[in-house]
Write a protein that holds these residues in place. Structure first.
Motif, PDB file in Angstrom:
ATOM      1  N   ALA A   1      33.233  40.631  34.775  1.00 41.06           N
ATOM      2  CA  ALA A   1      32.209  40.512  35.817  1.00 41.06           C
ATOM      3  C   ALA A   1      32.843  40.203  37.171  1.00 41.06           C
ATOM      4  O   ALA A   1      32.454  40.786  38.197  1.00 41.06           O
ATOM      5  CB  ALA A   1      31.201  39.430  35.447  1.00 41.06           C
ATOM      6  N   LEU A   2      33.821  39.305  37.189  1.00 41.89           N
ATOM      7  CA  LEU A   2      34.517  38.998  38.451  1.00 41.89           C
ATOM      8  C   LEU A   2      35.289  40.199  38.973  1.00 41.89           C
ATOM      9  O   LEU A   2      35.293  40.472  40.175  1.00 41.89           O
ATOM     10  CB  LEU A   2      35.464  37.803  38.254  1.00 41.89           C
ATOM     11  N   TRP A   3      35.935  40.917  38.076  1.00 42.81           N
ATOM     12  CA  TRP A   3      36.677  42.124  38.482  1.00 42.81           C
ATOM     13  C   TRP A   3      35.745  43.161  39.101  1.00 42.81           C
ATOM     14  O   TRP A   3      36.046  43.738  40.143  1.00 42.81           O
ATOM     15  CB  TRP A   3      37.405  42.695  37.269  1.00 42.81           C
ATOM     16  N   ARG A   4      34.589  43.384  38.476  1.00 45.57           N
ATOM     17  CA  ARG A   4      33.628  44.362  39.023  1.00 45.57           C
ATOM     18  C   ARG A   4      33.085  43.913  40.369  1.00 45.57           C
ATOM     19  O   ARG A   4      32.919  44.721  41.290  1.00 45.57           O
ATOM     20  CB  ARG A   4      32.473  44.564  38.045  1.00 45.57           C
ATOM     21  N   ARG A   5      32.800  42.620  40.488  1.00 50.72           N
ATOM     22  CA  ARG A   5      32.275  42.113  41.756  1.00 50.72           C
ATOM     23  C   ARG A   5      33.300  42.271  42.866  1.00 50.72           C
ATOM     24  O   ARG A   5      32.975  42.693  43.966  1.00 50.72           O
ATOM     25  CB  ARG A   5      31.889  40.647  41.597  1.00 50.72           C
ATOM     26  N   ARG A   6      34.537  41.949  42.570  1.00 55.34           N
ATOM     27  CA  ARG A   6      35.601  42.077  43.568  1.00 55.34           C
ATOM     28  C   ARG A   6      35.820  43.546  43.944  1.00 55.34           C
ATOM     29  O   ARG A   6      36.054  43.865  45.101  1.00 55.34           O
ATOM     30  CB  ARG A   6      36.884  41.464  43.009  1.00 55.34           C
ATOM     31  N   ARG A   7      35.727  44.400  42.965  1.00 52.75           N
ATOM     32  CA  ARG A   7      35.894  45.836  43.220  1.00 52.75           C
ATOM     33  C   ARG A   7      34.792  46.383  44.116  1.00 52.75           C
ATOM     34  O   ARG A   7      35.030  47.212  44.980  1.00 52.75           O
ATOM     35  CB  ARG A   7      35.893  46.562  41.880  1.00 52.75           C
ATOM     36  N   ARG A   8      33.564  45.910  43.903  1.00 53.64           N
ATOM     37  CA  ARG A   8      32.442  46.340  44.750  1.00 53.64           C
ATOM     38  C   ARG A   8      32.601  45.855  46.176  1.00 53.64           C
ATOM     39  O   ARG A   8      32.209  46.536  47.116  1.00 53.64           O
ATOM     40  CB  ARG A   8      31.124  45.814  44.181  1.00 53.64           C
ATOM     41  N   GLN A   9      33.138  44.642  46.332  1.00 55.44           N
ATOM     42  CA  GLN A   9      33.310  44.077  47.669  1.00 55.44           C
ATOM     43  C   GLN A   9      34.436  44.786  48.440  1.00 55.44           C
ATOM     44  O   GLN A   9      34.408  44.815  49.663  1.00 55.44           O
ATOM     45  CB  GLN A   9      33.627  42.584  47.586  1.00 55.44           C
TER      46      GLN A   9
END
Length: 197
Positions: free
Chosen positions: A188-196
């Motif tokens: 979840a953190l990886w996806r959030r960082r990728r979106r940002q």
């Protein structure tokens, strides 16, 4: 309470085990895995018959899974209209449904035996997200067979060493669940960082 449940297994045998595994699939906090271990140990000592114990545990778990699936199916249907009033909630609901349809069978299978603490919630979510009933049932039964074979079989094999096996299994289950939560949060953190980015 645990002592009371173990007494029920010795007095009521397979029937008590079926009731307990049924309730555990509905998120009722009962020590179903421990009771299967104990029932397996009682079968090894000749106090209970092995096949009825295993069959009852499996029947209770399958019926509990089906009840959880149906509760999820009708519970979400009752609230879906309200959820869809918000575009954000509707989007989350649609993504969750697509995810369950795409990968739901493997989630159901693994939550029966490897991550069994998540099983009741996967039942509700599978029903609520309309996972195909045949897919759910096949994955649930296959996983429950493994769960019952492992716990009743270990109890049968351990016999008098049941306390040591119980401690070991508790540690392994806790480790597996912690690892799953860690991987999920990391993803979840990886996806959030990728979106940002």
């Amino acid at each position: 309470m645990t002592d009371l449940l173990f007494e029920l297994v010795t007095e009521w045998g397979a029937t008590a085990l079926a009731v307990v595994t049924f309730l555990s699939c509905l998120a009722v906090p009962v020590p179903s895995s421990m009771m299967m271990l104990a029932a397996g140990a009682f079968a090894a000592s000749g106090d209970l018959a092995l096949m009825p114990v295993a069959a009852s545990a499996l029947a209770g778990a399958i019926l509990g899974d089906q009840a959880g699936y149906q509760l999820g199916r009708f519970g979400l249907a009752a609230t879906e209209g309200w959820l869809r009033k918000s575009p954000a909630r509707a989007g989350v609901l649609d993504r969750a449904r697509a995810s369950i349809q795409a990968r739901g069978g493997s989630a159901v299978f693994l939550s029966r035996w490897l991550f069994s603490i998540l099983g009741p919630y996967v039942n509700l979510l599978s029903g609520g997200m309309r996972l195909n009933w045949w897919t759910f049932t096949a994955a649930a039964i296959t996983g429950e067979v493994i769960w019952v074979m492992v716990y009743v079989g270990l109890g049968y094999s351990a016999g008098s060493h049941l306390a040591e096996v119980t401690t070991l299994l508790g540690n392994v289950t806790g480790l597996a669940t912690s690892l799953l939560v860690t991987l999920g949060l990391g993803y979840a953190l990886w996806r959030r960082r990728r979106r940002q980015a």
